[in-house]
Write a protein that holds these residues in place. Structure first.
Motif, short mmCIF file in Angstrom:
data_model
loop_
_atom_site.label_atom_id
_atom_site.label_comp_id
_atom_site.label_asym_id
_atom_site.label_seq_id
_atom_site.Cartn_x
_atom_site.Cartn_y
_atom_site.Cartn_z
N UNK A 182 37.10 0.06 138.70
CA UNK A 182 37.38 0.28 137.29
C UNK A 182 38.78 -0.22 137.01
N UNK A 183 38.91 -1.06 135.99
CA UNK A 183 40.21 -1.61 135.58
C UNK A 183 40.91 -2.31 136.74
N UNK A 184 40.14 -2.88 137.68
CA UNK A 184 40.70 -3.58 138.84
C UNK A 184 41.67 -2.70 139.63
N UNK A 185 41.44 -1.38 139.60
CA UNK A 185 42.38 -0.46 140.23
C UNK A 185 41.69 0.68 140.95
N UNK A 186 40.74 1.34 140.30
CA UNK A 186 40.11 2.54 140.87
C UNK A 186 38.81 2.13 141.56
N UNK A 187 38.81 2.16 142.88
CA UNK A 187 37.62 1.79 143.65
C UNK A 187 36.78 3.03 143.91
N UNK A 188 35.54 3.03 143.42
CA UNK A 188 34.65 4.16 143.61
C UNK A 188 34.18 4.22 145.05
N UNK A 189 34.21 5.43 145.64
CA UNK A 189 33.83 5.59 147.04
C UNK A 189 32.53 6.36 147.20
N UNK A 190 32.40 7.49 146.51
CA UNK A 190 31.23 8.34 146.72
C UNK A 190 30.91 9.11 145.44
N UNK A 191 29.64 9.09 145.05
CA UNK A 191 29.20 9.84 143.88
C UNK A 191 28.95 11.29 144.28
N UNK A 192 29.62 12.22 143.60
CA UNK A 192 29.47 13.63 143.94
C UNK A 192 28.66 14.39 142.90
N UNK A 193 28.54 13.86 141.68
CA UNK A 193 27.71 14.48 140.64
C UNK A 193 27.15 13.39 139.74
N UNK A 194 25.87 13.51 139.41
CA UNK A 194 25.26 12.61 138.43
C UNK A 194 24.39 13.49 137.54
N UNK A 195 24.79 13.64 136.27
CA UNK A 195 24.17 14.66 135.44
C UNK A 195 24.32 14.33 133.97
N UNK A 196 23.26 14.41 133.20
CA UNK A 196 23.30 14.37 131.74
C UNK A 196 24.11 13.20 131.20
N UNK A 197 23.92 12.03 131.76
CA UNK A 197 24.56 10.84 131.22
C UNK A 197 25.93 10.54 131.77
N UNK A 198 26.53 11.40 132.60
CA UNK A 198 27.82 11.09 133.20
C UNK A 198 27.73 11.27 134.70
N UNK A 199 28.68 10.69 135.41
CA UNK A 199 28.74 10.82 136.86
C UNK A 199 30.18 11.06 137.27
N UNK A 200 30.36 11.76 138.41
CA UNK A 200 31.68 12.06 138.94
C UNK A 200 31.78 11.46 140.34
N UNK A 201 32.93 10.86 140.63
CA UNK A 201 33.11 10.12 141.87
C UNK A 201 34.40 10.51 142.57
N UNK A 202 34.36 10.39 143.88
CA UNK A 202 35.60 10.33 144.65
C UNK A 202 35.97 8.87 144.73
N UNK A 203 37.22 8.54 144.44
CA UNK A 203 37.65 7.15 144.36
C UNK A 203 39.02 6.99 145.00
N UNK A 204 39.49 5.74 145.03
CA UNK A 204 40.80 5.41 145.58
C UNK A 204 41.57 4.61 144.53
N UNK A 205 42.78 5.07 144.23
CA UNK A 205 43.68 4.34 143.36
C UNK A 205 44.39 3.30 144.23
N UNK A 206 43.95 2.03 144.15
CA UNK A 206 44.49 1.01 145.04
C UNK A 206 45.92 0.64 144.68
N UNK A 207 46.35 0.92 143.47
CA UNK A 207 47.72 0.60 143.08
C UNK A 207 48.71 1.55 143.73
N UNK A 208 48.42 2.85 143.70
CA UNK A 208 49.31 3.86 144.29
C UNK A 208 48.83 4.34 145.66
N UNK A 209 47.70 3.82 146.13
CA UNK A 209 47.17 4.14 147.46
C UNK A 209 46.99 5.64 147.65
#
Length: 629
Positions: free
Chosen positions: A129-156
């Motif tokens: 997302x925005x060439x910065x937040x790399x999605x790693x693992x989906x932890x919730x997928x519900x009612x049109x939205x999803x929640x992820x564990x991700x990595x901010x590659x800019x700030x590591x």
């Protein structure tokens, strides 16, 4: 007994078609992260970011790793199914709890139909997302939205991300809630770091705390001590009082949204955002959050959820008494009386309760004042084992080894103390002392002569030709190393996919401490992210041989088991029940011993808890394995 409240504590995730949504969320795919690579074969995609509308939190510029747990992961690691319902949803069900007059009102927005709610965006592990937040693992997928564990590659650093379509009916509300939460900047809450509308997507980025433990996990192990429960209610009520002074409410306080850090500080995740994602609103937000804190205190004292239905891994209290709420000190023995009354004052708002004449608490600020007014609750006493008394060596315990200030050996009374036999008088005593001395000198001379005679003749006692011991002896010595013919990674179902870095297995027994076999990365919890019972390496000894111990060197303190297949097993087992447990241990250098030598061809080194790596993930590394006969 006090009448039950209809407060929205543990409110259902969605209205209307909750069961259908739950079923869909259970089938959501979760991509496991493998050694920093995407779990998908598709290349990472970047969402369009040429003209995004961005709202950033106050901590976005920090370079340090302020990671945080995802706001929808109640277990602290792995993925989460839809949380169970904690209270009735319909007016008919609400009537079972008593009158509605004066109680907090929390409700969800109307559930949009299929044509109104856009489908969740097609995202996968490795998507950026925005060439910065790399999605790693989906932890919730519900009612049109999803929640992820991700990595901010800019700030590591690790972060959590909520994603929903820009056309979602709650997208604007979520952005507004994220902006308000980010402006609060209170360290007692998990911080919102970024909120972006990027053409077809809206996403909110927040902290991820890998060292924090959700309250749901803590309560799974047992109720809190009175001092810990008092700290919980004090910190939560003070934090929510500060949020309400800024016009912010949570409306969804559950054991999964409260985290305890390693320093003992409680932090709240999902302020305003969690309710906005699910369309939850309230006409009396302060009353709703006060009852939410009261429910958490009740659960902390009793390990029970104060509503009819079971929720968040806790049993409900509906079966104890209909239409009434039983006080915590009547549910569980030993509950602190003042804290029990405080929980009832927070949960019941229609007058004084049966256990206290104090008026109920209607706001978090009132609850914070009531908690501070309680008499001081001492923390539990830490138990320290007194050191064992110093024992002198055997040759020092006799009369000739003790100086003027030497303490008598254990069980020997000092001269002149009660129960001490009188010393022999005069000349008789001296004769006996000299006689004993002469006998000792004679015995020493005889022993020295026998040793010298044996050395001169060159005779060695039988069984001591090499000066080495074989097998286990009373001193814990071990025998010779057993050759490892072959080895294979062991990652069986359920939970495992049959492969755990197989190419690195030979590095675990190549004789070099600089090479190692390692597991994949796991997040949130040392027990493999609560995804599976463990993983390890099976050692093939070529044929059934005697095994007395297994020596394993790890990188970081690791919990591991020594398991062995039955002596008659001729093929390498593929399931965990093909092995029997021999011993276990925790540490960086382990020697796992059998009570007595066993005979087997296949030995399994089974890892169950992993150490925390520098990048905030849990990972096991074996530098060397040695099997001893």
């Amino acid at each position: 007994m006090a009448e039950r409240s209809t407060a929205a504590v543990g409110v259902a995730e969605n209205s209307g078609d909750e069961e259908a949504l739950t079923a869909r969320s259970d089938k959501a795919s979760v991509d496991s992260a493998t050694d920093g690579q995407s779990g998908s074969d598709r290349p990472p995609e970047d969402t369009r970011s040429d003209a995004p509308t961005t709202i950033r939190g106050s901590q976005d510029s920090q370079d340090s790793d302020t990671a945080g747990n995802g706001s929808d992961v109640s277990g602290g690691g792995g993925r989460e199914a839809t949380p169970p319902e904690g209270r009735p949803q319909s007016p008919a069900q609400a009537q079972q709890y008593g009158p509605d007059a004066g109680h907090a009102s929390v409700h969800e927005g109307p559930a949009p139909g299929p044509a109104e709610t856009p489908a969740p965006p097609e995202l996968h592990s490795g998507h950026k997302l925005a060439r910065r937040y790399r999605l790693e693992e989906c932890v919730t997928r519900l009612d049109g939205f999803s929640s992820w564990r991700a990595v901010d590659e800019k700030l590591r650093r690790a972060v959590g991300v909520h994603v929903l379509p820009a056309g979602h009916p709650r997208a604007r509300t979520v952005l507004s809630a994220a902006r308000s939460s980010a402006l609060l900047g209170d360290p007692r809450f998990v911080q919102v770091l970024d909120a972006v509308e990027d053409h077809d997507l809206v996403y909110v980025v927040h902290e991820w705390l890998p060292d924090a433990t959700p309250l749901s996990d803590i309560l799974a192990a047992g109720a809190l001590e009175p001092h810990d429960a008092h700290v919980l209610v004090t910190q939560l009520s003070q934090a929510m009082a500060a949020a309400h002074r800024e016009g912010l409410a949570h409306l969804r306080l559950t054991p999964g949204t409260v985290l305890r850090t390693g320093s003992g500080q409680y932090r709240i995740r999902g302020l305003a955002v969690s309710a906005a994602l699910r369309g939850i609103s309230s006409d009396t937000p302060q009353r709703a959050d006060t009852e939410g804190i009261g429910a958490l205190l009740y659960a902390a004292l009793t390990q029970r959820w104060p509503y009819e239905e079971d929720a968040y891994g806790l049993s409900g209290v509906g079966s104890l008494a209909k239409r009434t709420l039983v006080a915590p000190d009547q549910v569980r023995a030993g509950v602190h009386r003042g804290l029990s009354q405080l929980a009832m004052r927070a949960l019941v708002n229609d007058g004084a309760t049966a256990s206290s004449q104090e008026q109920p608490c209607a706001t978090p600020e009132e609850l914070a004042k009531a908690a501070s007014a309680l008499p001081r609750i001492r923390p539990p006493e830490q138990s320290f084992n007194s050191p064992r008394p110093y024992q002198r060596a055997g040759y020092q315990q006799g009369g000739y080894g003790q100086g003027g200030h030497a303490r008598p050996a254990s069980g020997v009374a000092e001269p002149g103390s009660p129960g001490t036999p009188p010393a022999l008088p005069g000349r008789t005593g001296k004769i006996l002392k000299w006689g004993v001395s002469a006998l000792l000198i004679a015995a020493l001379g005889l022993g020295s002569w026998q040793v010298a005679d044996t050395l001169l003749k060159g005779d060695n006692p039988r069984g001591e030709e090499s000066g080495q011991t074989h097998g286990n002896d009373e001193t814990g010595a071990v025998g010779k190393p057993v050759k490892i013919v072959d080895a294979k990674d062991f990652d069986p179902p359920p939970g495992g996919n049959g492969s755990e870095n197989p190419a690195k297995v030979p590095d675990a027994y190549d004789g070099s401490p600089n090479t190692y076999w390692l597991t994949q990365k796991y997040y949130g919890r040392p027990d493999f992210g609560n995804l599976k019972p463990g993983a390890g390496i099976v050692l093939d000894l070529g044929k059934p041989q005697q095994v007395s111990s297994v020596k394993v060197d790890f990188m970081g303190a690791t919990t591991a088991n020594f398991l062995a297949a039955h002596r008659s097993t001729t093929a390498m087992p593929t399931a965990l029940d093909g092995f029997s447990k021999v011993s276990e241990g925790t540490g960086q250098h382990l020697t796992l011993k059998a009570k007595k030598p066993i005979r087997t061809q296949y030995v399994l080194v089974w890892l169950t808890k992993l150490p925390l790596s520098d990048d905030g993930n849990y990972r096991g590394r074996i530098t060397e394995i040695q099997v001893m006969s």
